[in-house]
Design an enzyme around this catalytic site. Structure first.
Site, short mmCIF file in Angstrom:
data_model
loop_
_atom_site.label_atom_id
_atom_site.label_comp_id
_atom_site.label_asym_id
_atom_site.label_seq_id
_atom_site.Cartn_x
_atom_site.Cartn_y
_atom_site.Cartn_z
N LYS A 22 0.82 -1.22 0.00
CA LYS A 22 0.00 0.00 0.00
C LYS A 22 0.86 1.27 0.00
CE LYS A 22 -4.30 -1.98 1.58
NZ LYS A 22 -3.88 -3.40 1.70
C1 LIG Z 1 -4.54 -4.46 1.12
C2 LIG Z 1 -3.79 -5.74 1.02
C3 LIG Z 1 -4.18 -6.76 0.12
C4 LIG Z 1 -5.42 -6.64 -0.75
O1 LIG Z 1 -5.29 -5.68 -1.76
P1 LIG Z 1 -6.57 -5.14 -2.55
O2 LIG Z 1 -6.08 -4.00 -3.33
O3 LIG Z 1 -7.57 -4.74 -1.49
O4 LIG Z 1 -7.09 -6.26 -3.38
C5 LIG Z 1 -3.41 -7.90 0.04
N1 LIG Z 1 -2.31 -8.07 0.84
C6 LIG Z 1 -1.92 -7.12 1.72
C7 LIG Z 1 -0.72 -7.38 2.56
C8 LIG Z 1 -2.63 -5.93 1.85
O5 LIG Z 1 -2.24 -4.99 2.73
#
Ligand SMILES: *Cc1c(COP(=O)(O)O)cnc(C)c1O
Length: 476
Positions: free
Chosen positions: A117
């Protein structure tokens, strides 16, 4: 470039307007009017840009195709400031790591909070500061988190002019490492609010505050959730970077497997593919919360109730519905806003489901858009973490393990590299790593002893009025 709502509203907006907005006025999500096309000559230029000038230049060139209301020199400077080796750990920013045969991991988790993120949120922080400064405005971001999103937002917004963050989280329910990451921030503009309740209580509070329009307006409340188009756009860049690293010429294809929750990450892959990046398959990997896998297998999209939403060892994928999914469905329906609205606005709120299995467009999801899917369980995660450690000496996190498990099931053609997106580092989910391997994962040096740092957090009952009063006191 103008942006439209996928539910058919007539308005068209500029990038910087939707940057600071959440949903479109009709409750829809913003998308570009069209996807800019990357032809062979342009892909060659992007390849050269990444190799010779680096990730920031690649990001600038791709973002430029979508953003025409920020002067080019400013956008270039924002990208250069965001994607540095200092913040992301390596000059490549998103290096590939070989696992076996033509299976690769793309490292997206070496940013400040050790989850992918950061890739988008760090850019968002700089874009917000830039645009708020230009307008002479302030923004108070109110959010709810059970871990990754909240810390990525706080590390992106800390110390930024014009922005405050009020982040609610369920008191005592995040891992010790995650709590330490968030609560050890001492920046004036970052406020941690630990709610005595569960994640849903936090989310309800955020919704209640957002529905109080007078309060929202007076205190300039905004969000940074995963439906923000700028976050998605930032993520498109690393699909290009992954492709460029895995190939030598533009006639080669690659596939991606993406550990998925809200469908934000893999939706960025869909956008890259729509732009013409030679992607064969986009494989959606889910955990036990298999809303998306069910859709791609059956054509039925069925939102889960809270009793039906499992708490798993890949918690950032524990979703009851996938908030970015309707962006893809809009494309699947031939960009029919009225039908998208009927499905997501009406059918879902009435029946909690819709069924496209009999619609000819459903076959396009695989045939035309390259989507496949699979699912992974706790036992699969343990086995996959163990297997990668034993055979490759690589420790992967639980979410990435869901990806690798599903990727192996879909990686049939050795001539098409399969790239699994690594979405977090294992230290964030150490308990499950210990369960799988019998020892704790390696901890990056900069996080040594963070659990012992002083904590800055306000504990509060799950009461909307108390949260509002707290915001009022801190917005003076
Ligand atoms: C947010 C997240 C996901 C999921 O990603 P999306 O964009 O919501 O599909 C998967 N793995 C981790 C570690 C995350 O923080």
């Amino acid at each position: 470039m103008k942006y439209l709502s996928n539910r058919g509203h007539a308005d068209r907006k500029q990038f910087c307007d939707i940057l600071l907005e959440g949903l479109a006025p009709d409750g829809g999500l913003y998308l570009p009017e069209h996807y800019p096309q990357v032809d062979d000559a342009m892909l060659t230029r992007l390849r050269k840009a990444y190799h010779e000038q680096g990730y920031a230049e690649l990001a600038f060139q791709i973002l430029s195709l979508y953003i025409d209301d920020i002067p080019a020199a400013d956008l270039k400077a924002l990208c250069a400031k965001t994607y540095t080796a200092e913040v992301f750990g390596t000059g490549e920013i998103v290096p590939l790591r070989h696992l076996e045969n033509s299976l690769w991991l793309e490292a997206l988790s070496n940013g400040p909070t050790l989850a992918f993120k950061d890739m988008a949120m760090q850019l968002l922080g700089n874009l917000f500061e830039y645009e708020l400064g230009r307008r002479g405005e302030q923004l108070n971001i109110l959010g709810a988190t059970s871990g990754d999103t909240g810390s990525a937002a706080e590390y992106a917004m800390r110390g930024k002019a014009g922005v405050r963050v009020f982040m609610t989280s369920p008191h005592g329910r995040m891992s010790a490492f995650q709590q330490a990451q968030m609560f050890s921030l001492q920046d004036e503009n970052i406020h941690n609010i630990a709610i005595e309740g569960v994640f849903d209580d936090c989310q309800d509070i955020v919704k209640a505050v957002s529905n109080d329009h007078a309060f929202k307006h007076k205190y300039k409340i905004g969000t940074v959730n995963s439906i923000n188009w700028a976050r998605l756009l930032a993520q498109v860049v690393y699909y290009f970077a992954g492709y460029i690293q895995a190939t030598e010429t533009n006639d080669q294809k690659v596939s991606f497997t993406v550990p998925s929750g809200n469908f934000g990450n893999v939706c960025a892959g869909h956008v890259a593919r729509m732009m013409g990046l030679p992607i064969a398959k986009l494989v959606v990997a889910t955990n036990e919360n298999d809303v998306l896998d069910e859709f791609f297998r059956t054509g039925v999209y069925r939102v889960r109730g809270s009793a039906d939403t499992h708490e798993t060892s890949s918690p950032s994928m524990d979703i009851s519905k996938a908030s970015n999914f309707e962006r893809f469905v809009f494309d699947l329906l031939g960009r029919d806003g009225a039908r998208t609205k009927a499905l997501f606005g009406d059918a879902l709120s009435k029946d909690g489901r819709f069924d496209l299995s009999q619609d000819p467009c459903f076959a396009d999801a695989a045939a035309k858009y390259g989507f496949e899917s699979g699912k992974s369980t706790h036992a699969d995660r343990l086995a996959t973490i163990r297997d990668n450690y034993q055979r490759h000496g690589v420790t992967i996190d639980t979410h990435t393990a869901d990806g690798v498990k599903v990727a192996l099931e879909h990686h049939q053609d050795p001539n098409v590299p399969m790239i699994v997106l690594e979405t977090a580092l294992p230290i964030k989910f150490a308990e499950t790593i210990v369960e799988a391997l019998g020892h704790a994962p390696e901890r990056p040096a900069k996080f040594a002893g963070i659990e012992d740092l002083p904590k800055r957090v306000q504990v509060m009952p799950a009461d909307v009025d108390l949260v509002k009063a707290y915001i009022e006191r801190h917005c003076a």
